[in-house]
Scaffold this motif. Structure first.
Motif, PDB file in Angstrom:
ATOM      1  N   PRO A 113     -60.605 -71.951  -7.339  1.00  0.00           N
ATOM      2  CA  PRO A 113     -62.005 -72.138  -7.722  1.00  0.00           C
ATOM      3  C   PRO A 113     -62.956 -71.967  -6.538  1.00  0.00           C
ATOM      4  O   PRO A 113     -62.683 -72.455  -5.439  1.00  0.00           O
ATOM      5  CB  PRO A 113     -62.062 -73.556  -8.257  1.00  0.00           C
ATOM      6  CG  PRO A 113     -60.773 -74.199  -7.947  1.00  0.00           C
ATOM      7  CD  PRO A 113     -59.812 -73.149  -7.518  1.00  0.00           C
ATOM      8  N   ARG A 114     -64.021 -71.231  -6.792  1.00  0.00           N
ATOM      9  CA  ARG A 114     -65.064 -71.022  -5.791  1.00  0.00           C
ATOM     10  C   ARG A 114     -66.349 -70.636  -6.516  1.00  0.00           C
ATOM     11  O   ARG A 114     -66.312 -70.213  -7.675  1.00  0.00           O
ATOM     12  CB  ARG A 114     -64.673 -69.937  -4.794  1.00  0.00           C
ATOM     13  CG  ARG A 114     -64.510 -68.565  -5.418  1.00  0.00           C
ATOM     14  CD  ARG A 114     -64.145 -67.522  -4.364  1.00  0.00           C
ATOM     15  NE  ARG A 114     -63.703 -66.280  -4.948  1.00  0.00           N
ATOM     16  CZ  ARG A 114     -64.493 -65.278  -5.311  1.00  0.00           C
ATOM     17  NH1 ARG A 114     -65.798 -65.375  -5.165  1.00  0.00           N
ATOM     18  NH2 ARG A 114     -63.988 -64.172  -5.819  1.00  0.00           N
ATOM     19  N   VAL A 115     -67.454 -70.768  -5.846  1.00  0.00           N
ATOM     20  CA  VAL A 115     -68.719 -70.289  -6.400  1.00  0.00           C
ATOM     21  C   VAL A 115     -68.618 -68.774  -6.459  1.00  0.00           C
ATOM     22  O   VAL A 115     -68.369 -68.124  -5.447  1.00  0.00           O
ATOM     23  CB  VAL A 115     -69.912 -70.740  -5.524  1.00  0.00           C
ATOM     24  CG1 VAL A 115     -71.197 -70.115  -6.020  1.00  0.00           C
ATOM     25  CG2 VAL A 115     -70.013 -72.257  -5.512  1.00  0.00           C
ATOM     26  N   ASN A 116     -68.789 -68.234  -7.657  1.00  0.00           N
ATOM     27  CA  ASN A 116     -68.564 -66.802  -7.859  1.00  0.00           C
ATOM     28  C   ASN A 116     -69.807 -66.087  -8.376  1.00  0.00           C
ATOM     29  O   ASN A 116     -69.757 -64.913  -8.681  1.00  0.00           O
ATOM     30  CB  ASN A 116     -67.386 -66.608  -8.828  1.00  0.00           C
ATOM     31  CG  ASN A 116     -66.673 -65.295  -8.635  1.00  0.00           C
ATOM     32  OD1 ASN A 116     -66.556 -64.792  -7.529  1.00  0.00           O
ATOM     33  ND2 ASN A 116     -66.185 -64.723  -9.723  1.00  0.00           N
ATOM     34  N   ASP A 117     -70.922 -66.816  -8.526  1.00  0.00           N
ATOM     35  CA  ASP A 117     -72.189 -66.217  -8.959  1.00  0.00           C
ATOM     36  C   ASP A 117     -73.329 -67.124  -8.503  1.00  0.00           C
ATOM     37  O   ASP A 117     -73.109 -68.081  -7.772  1.00  0.00           O
ATOM     38  CB  ASP A 117     -72.199 -65.979 -10.478  1.00  0.00           C
ATOM     39  CG  ASP A 117     -72.139 -67.256 -11.306  1.00  0.00           C
ATOM     40  OD1 ASP A 117     -72.318 -68.358 -10.750  1.00  0.00           O
ATOM     41  OD2 ASP A 117     -71.926 -67.155 -12.520  1.00  0.00           O
ATOM     42  N   ASP A 118     -74.533 -66.839  -8.968  1.00  0.00           N
ATOM     43  CA  ASP A 118     -75.693 -67.621  -8.535  1.00  0.00           C
ATOM     44  C   ASP A 118     -75.997 -68.804  -9.444  1.00  0.00           C
ATOM     45  O   ASP A 118     -76.998 -69.487  -9.259  1.00  0.00           O
ATOM     46  CB  ASP A 118     -76.925 -66.724  -8.406  1.00  0.00           C
ATOM     47  CG  ASP A 118     -77.318 -66.063  -9.715  1.00  0.00           C
ATOM     48  OD1 ASP A 118     -76.597 -66.225 -10.731  1.00  0.00           O
ATOM     49  OD2 ASP A 118     -78.343 -65.373  -9.734  1.00  0.00           O
ATOM     50  N   GLU A 119     -75.138 -69.081 -10.431  1.00  0.00           N
ATOM     51  CA  GLU A 119     -75.392 -70.163 -11.382  1.00  0.00           C
ATOM     52  C   GLU A 119     -74.879 -71.518 -10.899  1.00  0.00           C
ATOM     53  O   GLU A 119     -75.235 -72.546 -11.455  1.00  0.00           O
ATOM     54  CB  GLU A 119     -74.764 -69.834 -12.745  1.00  0.00           C
ATOM     55  CG  GLU A 119     -75.398 -68.636 -13.404  1.00  0.00           C
ATOM     56  CD  GLU A 119     -74.815 -68.348 -14.771  1.00  0.00           C
ATOM     57  OE1 GLU A 119     -74.410 -69.294 -15.459  1.00  0.00           O
ATOM     58  OE2 GLU A 119     -74.769 -67.167 -15.147  1.00  0.00           O
ATOM     59  N   SER A 120     -74.028 -71.522  -9.868  1.00  0.00           N
ATOM     60  CA  SER A 120     -73.413 -72.766  -9.401  1.00  0.00           C
ATOM     61  C   SER A 120     -73.615 -72.960  -7.906  1.00  0.00           C
ATOM     62  O   SER A 120     -73.657 -72.000  -7.138  1.00  0.00           O
ATOM     63  CB  SER A 120     -71.902 -72.759  -9.688  1.00  0.00           C
ATOM     64  OG  SER A 120     -71.664 -72.576 -11.054  1.00  0.00           O
TER      65      SER A 120
END
Length: 159
Positions: A113-120
């Protein structure tokens, strides 16, 4: 949250009028009694992974897409947890919306798991015994996903 192109195109035609959309939510549980949560960029709170189904997209495929886009985790969608018509809501820009929410239980297949877009702002596994503040609705979805009853929760039916 990035607004999908099809919604922007619809809004050009209907303005701020009520728009009925299909929302998809995932309760992603691993074998270590942990749940995958995202800390949302729009309000800073932790939540289940959720999104909007694209026109013509199958719900399980759409949810797997959303989870991967937001967290870089690939999942298997195991079962439907609930089907709920949520109350109408308004966005700050005046857009009116109402969601038919389909929630599914999922298990991770691969990916860290990692931040993969600008939504999180953050993405991580949380122990079920030590969750951050979540809404009562999210707690209800998690409880139903953990239930041995394989049937989805259908508010307003029975009882």
């Amino acid at each position: 949250m990035t607004t999908p192109k099809f919604i922007l195109e619809l809004r050009e035609k209907i303005g701020h009028d009520l728009l009925w959309l299909t929302g998809i939510t995932g309760v992603v549980l691993n074998d270590r009694a942990e749940i995958l949560l995202v800390r949302r960029a729009d309000n800073g709170r932790w939540s289940l992974v959720a999104g909007i189904l694209e026109p013509g997209e199958q719900p399980a495929h759409g949810l797997a897409r959303e989870i991967h886009e937001e967290t870089a985790v690939d999942v298997a969608v195991e079962r439907l947890v609930s089907v709920t018509a949520l109350p109408p809501a308004s966005y700050p820009n005046g857009d009116q919306v109402q969601y038919l929410e389909l929630c599914f239980r999922c298990r991770p297949l691969r990916g860290e798991p990692r931040v993969n877009d600008d939504e999180s702002l953050e993405v991580r596994w949380w122990p079920l015994a030590d969750l951050p503040p979540l809404t009562s609705r999210e707690h209800e979805l998690i409880a139903n996903a953990l239930s041995p009853n394989p049937l989805p929760l259908l508010p307003g039916v029975g009882g």
